[in-house]
Design a protein around this motif. Structure first.
Motif, PDB file in Angstrom:
ATOM      1  N   GLU A  26      36.336  43.884  48.774  1.00 26.67           N
ATOM      2  CA  GLU A  26      36.943  43.069  47.750  1.00 26.67           C
ATOM      3  C   GLU A  26      36.011  41.914  47.483  1.00 26.67           C
ATOM      4  O   GLU A  26      35.657  41.163  48.400  1.00 26.67           O
ATOM      5  CB  GLU A  26      38.315  42.529  48.152  1.00 26.67           C
ATOM      6  CG  GLU A  26      38.892  41.594  47.086  1.00 26.67           C
ATOM      7  CD  GLU A  26      40.307  41.147  47.367  1.00 26.67           C
ATOM      8  OE1 GLU A  26      40.873  41.582  48.384  1.00 26.67           O
ATOM      9  OE2 GLU A  26      40.836  40.360  46.557  1.00 26.67           O
ATOM     10  N   GLN A  27      35.585  41.764  46.245  1.00 22.40           N
ATOM     11  CA  GLN A  27      34.737  40.660  45.858  1.00 22.40           C
ATOM     12  C   GLN A  27      35.620  39.508  45.393  1.00 22.40           C
ATOM     13  O   GLN A  27      36.524  39.698  44.577  1.00 22.40           O
ATOM     14  CB  GLN A  27      33.803  41.066  44.733  1.00 22.40           C
ATOM     15  CG  GLN A  27      32.831  42.165  45.115  1.00 22.40           C
ATOM     16  CD  GLN A  27      31.949  42.524  43.955  1.00 22.40           C
ATOM     17  OE1 GLN A  27      31.005  41.820  43.629  1.00 22.40           O
ATOM     18  NE2 GLN A  27      32.252  43.632  43.316  1.00 22.40           N
ATOM     19  N   PHE A  28      35.344  38.335  45.892  1.00 24.28           N
ATOM     20  CA  PHE A  28      36.034  37.129  45.480  1.00 24.28           C
ATOM     21  C   PHE A  28      35.061  36.337  44.599  1.00 24.28           C
ATOM     22  O   PHE A  28      33.983  35.963  45.059  1.00 24.28           O
ATOM     23  CB  PHE A  28      36.457  36.304  46.689  1.00 24.28           C
ATOM     24  CG  PHE A  28      37.485  36.985  47.542  1.00 24.28           C
ATOM     25  CD1 PHE A  28      37.105  37.890  48.515  1.00 24.28           C
ATOM     26  CD2 PHE A  28      38.840  36.724  47.364  1.00 24.28           C
ATOM     27  CE1 PHE A  28      38.052  38.538  49.310  1.00 24.28           C
ATOM     28  CE2 PHE A  28      39.788  37.357  48.149  1.00 24.28           C
ATOM     29  CZ  PHE A  28      39.400  38.267  49.123  1.00 24.28           C
ATOM     30  N   PHE A  29      35.466  36.109  43.375  1.00 21.19           N
ATOM     31  CA  PHE A  29      34.573  35.483  42.409  1.00 21.19           C
ATOM     32  C   PHE A  29      34.790  33.977  42.325  1.00 21.19           C
ATOM     33  O   PHE A  29      35.913  33.480  42.479  1.00 21.19           O
ATOM     34  CB  PHE A  29      34.800  36.075  41.020  1.00 21.19           C
ATOM     35  CG  PHE A  29      34.162  37.416  40.816  1.00 21.19           C
ATOM     36  CD1 PHE A  29      34.792  38.565  41.246  1.00 21.19           C
ATOM     37  CD2 PHE A  29      32.926  37.516  40.200  1.00 21.19           C
ATOM     38  CE1 PHE A  29      34.198  39.808  41.063  1.00 21.19           C
ATOM     39  CE2 PHE A  29      32.323  38.749  40.017  1.00 21.19           C
ATOM     40  CZ  PHE A  29      32.968  39.898  40.447  1.00 21.19           C
ATOM     41  N   LEU A  88      40.563  40.677  41.740  1.00 19.87           N
ATOM     42  CA  LEU A  88      40.806  42.084  42.045  1.00 19.87           C
ATOM     43  C   LEU A  88      42.296  42.421  41.976  1.00 19.87           C
ATOM     44  O   LEU A  88      43.143  41.719  42.530  1.00 19.87           O
ATOM     45  CB  LEU A  88      40.281  42.414  43.438  1.00 19.87           C
ATOM     46  CG  LEU A  88      40.446  43.868  43.889  1.00 19.87           C
ATOM     47  CD1 LEU A  88      39.560  44.792  43.049  1.00 19.87           C
ATOM     48  CD2 LEU A  88      40.118  44.011  45.370  1.00 19.87           C
ATOM     49  N   LEU A  89      42.606  43.534  41.282  1.00 23.12           N
ATOM     50  CA  LEU A  89      43.978  44.034  41.233  1.00 23.12           C
ATOM     51  C   LEU A  89      44.164  45.198  42.207  1.00 23.12           C
ATOM     52  O   LEU A  89      45.147  45.249  42.952  1.00 23.12           O
ATOM     53  CB  LEU A  89      44.317  44.504  39.813  1.00 23.12           C
ATOM     54  CG  LEU A  89      44.294  43.445  38.721  1.00 23.12           C
ATOM     55  CD1 LEU A  89      44.489  44.091  37.358  1.00 23.12           C
ATOM     56  CD2 LEU A  89      45.371  42.400  38.973  1.00 23.12           C
ATOM     57  N   VAL A  90      43.211  46.146  42.203  1.00 23.69           N
ATOM     58  CA  VAL A  90      43.377  47.350  43.018  1.00 23.69           C
ATOM     59  C   VAL A  90      42.030  48.026  43.227  1.00 23.69           C
ATOM     60  O   VAL A  90      41.108  47.844  42.436  1.00 23.69           O
ATOM     61  CB  VAL A  90      44.357  48.328  42.322  1.00 23.69           C
ATOM     62  CG1 VAL A  90      43.662  49.059  41.172  1.00 23.69           C
ATOM     63  CG2 VAL A  90      44.951  49.321  43.299  1.00 23.69           C
ATOM     64  N   THR A  91      41.936  48.775  44.316  1.00 27.80           N
ATOM     65  CA  THR A  91      40.789  49.650  44.576  1.00 27.80           C
ATOM     66  C   THR A  91      41.313  51.069  44.759  1.00 27.80           C
ATOM     67  O   THR A  91      42.267  51.277  45.509  1.00 27.80           O
ATOM     68  CB  THR A  91      40.037  49.231  45.846  1.00 27.80           C
ATOM     69  OG1 THR A  91      39.568  47.889  45.700  1.00 27.80           O
ATOM     70  CG2 THR A  91      38.852  50.148  46.101  1.00 27.80           C
ATOM     71  N   VAL A  92      40.714  52.027  44.073  1.00 30.59           N
ATOM     72  CA  VAL A  92      41.059  53.439  44.263  1.00 30.59           C
ATOM     73  C   VAL A  92      39.821  54.172  44.757  1.00 30.59           C
ATOM     74  O   VAL A  92      38.714  53.930  44.272  1.00 30.59           O
ATOM     75  CB  VAL A  92      41.609  54.083  42.977  1.00 30.59           C
ATOM     76  CG1 VAL A  92      43.035  53.618  42.735  1.00 30.59           C
ATOM     77  CG2 VAL A  92      40.751  53.762  41.769  1.00 30.59           C
ATOM     78  N   VAL A  93      40.020  55.054  45.746  1.00 30.10           N
ATOM     79  CA  VAL A  93      38.867  55.691  46.380  1.00 30.10           C
ATOM     80  C   VAL A  93      38.946  57.212  46.400  1.00 30.10           C
ATOM     81  O   VAL A  93      37.940  57.879  46.624  1.00 30.10           O
ATOM     82  CB  VAL A  93      38.657  55.181  47.821  1.00 30.10           C
ATOM     83  CG1 VAL A  93      38.346  53.697  47.815  1.00 30.10           C
ATOM     84  CG2 VAL A  93      39.857  55.469  48.691  1.00 30.10           C
TER      85      VAL A  93
END
Lengths: 116, 111
Positions: A104-107, B45-50
């Motif tokens: 997760e990148q924190f900007f 960031l809202l979500v990560t899909v893999v």
């Protein structure tokens, strides 16, 4: 700190001048990214640091752009002989450095650079 | 050349309507993320899909990763004015550490 901070928030300079943009990442984050974002566009990757070293600098547009992260925390993006086309918002992001797509990148809020 | 194309580029809808934003590429990615960005701020960031075919839900937002891992969609149900912002997809290739961002979709929800 609580989040990624960037200074200055705004920078106006004249064509041909040298500028430095600073990024303070989240404490303990080993990965740091620089991006450039033009109005209405998505961020464009510039460079990625893992610790003190530039692991991927393939996004730097030319040799006028250079970035350092000497102690593995704060990073400085340096632009020499600025051109009007360099005007954009420069974003910095940090992450914990976990491998793969779970990062997760924190900007930060970005530095708006205007070259007159 | 843009690696990730988003559509539509701009979207203005009334509160309560549903909408879908698309993120397409000819490349295959190991993972894909969706971000929302408000003016003067960095993306969040809202979500990560893999996993190919993966569907994730976050309240009124539904995210899907294509079976072939080349595309993704974001569906918002009953949009609210607070959903207004720039929606960005970002993808990571199997090699390298560079995140490629899409062209962005600017969403305005009118009260």
């Amino acid at each position: 700190g609580a989040g990624v901070s960037q200074t200055p928030s705004n920078k106006v300079t004249e064509k041909g001048k040298y500028v430095e943009l600073r990024c303070d990442p989240i404490s303990g984050h080993t990965a740091l990214y620089w991006y450039r974002q033009s109005l209405g566009q998505g961020p464009e990757f510039l460079i990625y640091f893992q610790g003190t070293g530039a692991a991927d600098d393939s996004g730097l547009p030319n040799d006028r752009f250079f970035a350092v992260r000497p102690e593995g925390s704060v990073s400085t993006l340096k632009i020499q002989r600025t051109e009007r086309g360099d005007s954009a918002v420069y974003l910095c992001a940090s992450s914990s450095g976990l491998a793969g797509g779970q990062n997760e990148q924190f900007f930060g809020p970005g530095t708006r650079l205007t070259v007159l | 050349t843009q690696l990730l194309e988003q559509s539509p580029q701009f979207l203005s809808i009334q509160e309560g309507e549903n909408l879908t934003v698309y993120c397409n590429s000819s490349s295959v990615f190991s993972s894909l993320q969706w971000y929302r960005q408000e003016p003067g701020e960095g993306p969040v960031l809202l979500v990560t899909v893999v996993t190919g075919g993966e569907v994730k839900k976050l309240k009124r937002l539904t995210f899907q990763f294509g079976d072939a891992r080349k595309d993704s969609s974001l569906h918002i149900t009953a949009a609210q004015p607070g959903d207004t912002g720039l929606y960005l997809c970002a993808a990571l290739r199997y090699t390298g550490n560079q995140f490629y961002f899409g062209t962005g979709t600017s969403l305005t929800v009118i009260p």
